[in-house]
Design a protein around this motif. Structure first.
Motif, PDB file in Angstrom:
ATOM      1  N   UNK A  86      26.028  39.382  -7.691  1.00 36.93           N
ATOM      2  CA  UNK A  86      25.962  39.316  -6.232  1.00 36.93           C
ATOM      3  C   UNK A  86      24.566  39.070  -5.687  1.00 36.93           C
ATOM      4  N   UNK A  87      23.659  38.649  -6.537  1.00 36.66           N
ATOM      5  CA  UNK A  87      22.268  38.399  -6.139  1.00 36.66           C
ATOM      6  C   UNK A  87      22.080  36.909  -5.879  1.00 36.66           C
ATOM      7  N   UNK A  88      22.611  36.443  -4.764  1.00 37.84           N
ATOM      8  CA  UNK A  88      22.624  35.016  -4.461  1.00 37.84           C
ATOM      9  C   UNK A  88      21.231  34.409  -4.331  1.00 37.84           C
ATOM     10  N   UNK A  89      20.326  35.107  -3.671  1.00 33.58           N
ATOM     11  CA  UNK A  89      18.983  34.549  -3.495  1.00 33.58           C
ATOM     12  C   UNK A  89      18.293  34.336  -4.837  1.00 33.58           C
ATOM     13  N   UNK A  90      18.407  35.325  -5.702  1.00 32.16           N
ATOM     14  CA  UNK A  90      17.797  35.221  -7.019  1.00 32.16           C
ATOM     15  C   UNK A  90      18.472  34.117  -7.837  1.00 32.16           C
ATOM     16  N   UNK A  91      19.797  34.050  -7.755  1.00 32.35           N
ATOM     17  CA  UNK A  91      20.535  33.003  -8.466  1.00 32.35           C
ATOM     18  C   UNK A  91      20.074  31.632  -7.994  1.00 32.35           C
ATOM     19  N   UNK A  92      19.943  31.481  -6.686  1.00 30.95           N
ATOM     20  CA  UNK A  92      19.520  30.203  -6.112  1.00 30.95           C
ATOM     21  C   UNK A  92      18.157  29.795  -6.660  1.00 30.95           C
ATOM     22  N   UNK A  93      17.234  30.738  -6.795  1.00 32.12           N
ATOM     23  CA  UNK A  93      15.912  30.437  -7.343  1.00 32.12           C
ATOM     24  C   UNK A  93      16.021  29.862  -8.756  1.00 32.12           C
ATOM     25  N   UNK A  94      16.860  30.480  -9.573  1.00 27.60           N
ATOM     26  CA  UNK A  94      17.002  30.015 -10.953  1.00 27.60           C
ATOM     27  C   UNK A  94      17.713  28.670 -11.027  1.00 27.60           C
ATOM     28  N   UNK A  95      18.724  28.454 -10.188  1.00 30.63           N
ATOM     29  CA  UNK A  95      19.396  27.153 -10.174  1.00 30.63           C
ATOM     30  C   UNK A  95      18.421  26.050  -9.756  1.00 30.63           C
ATOM     31  N   UNK A  96      17.619  26.329  -8.746  1.00 35.24           N
ATOM     32  CA  UNK A  96      16.652  25.322  -8.282  1.00 35.24           C
ATOM     33  C   UNK A  96      15.592  25.048  -9.342  1.00 35.24           C
ATOM     34  N   UNK A  97      15.158  26.087 -10.030  1.00 35.13           N
ATOM     35  CA  UNK A  97      14.178  25.909 -11.099  1.00 35.13           C
ATOM     36  C   UNK A  97      14.787  25.087 -12.240  1.00 35.13           C
ATOM     37  N   UNK A  98      16.053  25.336 -12.551  1.00 38.95           N
ATOM     38  CA  UNK A  98      16.743  24.555 -13.583  1.00 38.95           C
ATOM     39  C   UNK A  98      16.802  23.087 -13.169  1.00 38.95           C
ATOM     40  N   UNK A  99      17.074  22.838 -11.889  1.00 43.47           N
ATOM     41  CA  UNK A  99      17.157  21.465 -11.389  1.00 43.47           C
ATOM     42  C   UNK A  99      15.804  20.754 -11.396  1.00 43.47           C
ATOM     43  N   UNK A 100      14.727  21.504 -11.245  1.00 41.60           N
ATOM     44  CA  UNK A 100      13.396  20.891 -11.336  1.00 41.60           C
ATOM     45  C   UNK A 100      13.178  20.308 -12.728  1.00 41.60           C
ATOM     46  N   UNK A 101      13.689  21.003 -13.737  1.00 43.80           N
ATOM     47  CA  UNK A 101      13.525  20.541 -15.119  1.00 43.80           C
ATOM     48  C   UNK A 101      14.587  19.509 -15.510  1.00 43.80           C
ATOM     49  N   UNK A 102      15.758  19.622 -14.886  1.00 39.87           N
ATOM     50  CA  UNK A 102      16.872  18.738 -15.233  1.00 39.87           C
ATOM     51  C   UNK A 102      17.671  18.433 -13.962  1.00 39.87           C
TER      52      UNK A 102
END
Length: 173
Positions: A86-102
């Protein structure tokens, strides 16, 4: 004892044996092999719902893994754990970081869209129509990107885009 040595079912044991054989034959360095072992243990723990253990393994894998593409999947899985918690903000950070690499990681794009759509629904329920529309628009943009990469996936998102008038495209590729 590593998680993969504790697996009780035949399929998990078989996968572990095969992965270990492949790892031994691949011409890669020890650091990459260790990163993969942590990643594999993280996936196993995550599949069992042991999110704290999975997170520990993913963070260890992240310390060791140097390949940007592989790092993107580790980051994506960390995002999944935060989403599950349920930690959407934190999840969003990791998804965006993943997208920066891929940038061609449609599942990360989809999950970001899902979070924005959820936030749009909450805003709408709270009578905040402008904020809801802003969230829905962000969801639409991320879904369009995901669908362009994987046009046979995210059928519900495609239908939502069409029925809400947020997209008139019939083919995304």
């Amino acid at each position: 004892m590593p998680r993969t040595q504790r697996n009780d079912n035949f399929i998990d044991k078989s996968f572990t044996v095969m992965a270990d054989i492949i790892l031994k034959i691949l011409p890669t360095n020890q650091k990459a092999k260790e990163a993969f072992a942590y990643y594999r243990d993280g996936m196993s723990a995550q599949a069992d719902g042991e999110y704290a253990e999975a997170l520990e393994n993913y963070l260890e894998a992240l310390k060791l893994e140097e390949d940007p593409n592989d790092r993107s999947y580790i980051l994506y899985n960390i995002g999944l754990i935060h989403t599950s918690n349920g930690e959407q903000d934190k999840a969003m950070e990791y998804y965006l970081e993943a997208l920066e690499l891929n940038p061609r990681l449609p599942q990360a794009l989809n999950n970001i869209a899902v979070i924005y759509h959820y936030r749009g629904d909450r805003a709408k329920e709270g009578g905040q129509d402008e904020e809801a529309e802003e969230m829905y628009q962000k969801a639409a943009e991320y879904w369009k990107r995901a669908i362009r990469i994987a046009p046979n996936n995210y059928i519900e998102a495609q239908n939502w885009l069409k029925t809400t008038g947020r997209s008139t495209m019939d083919v995304y590729f």
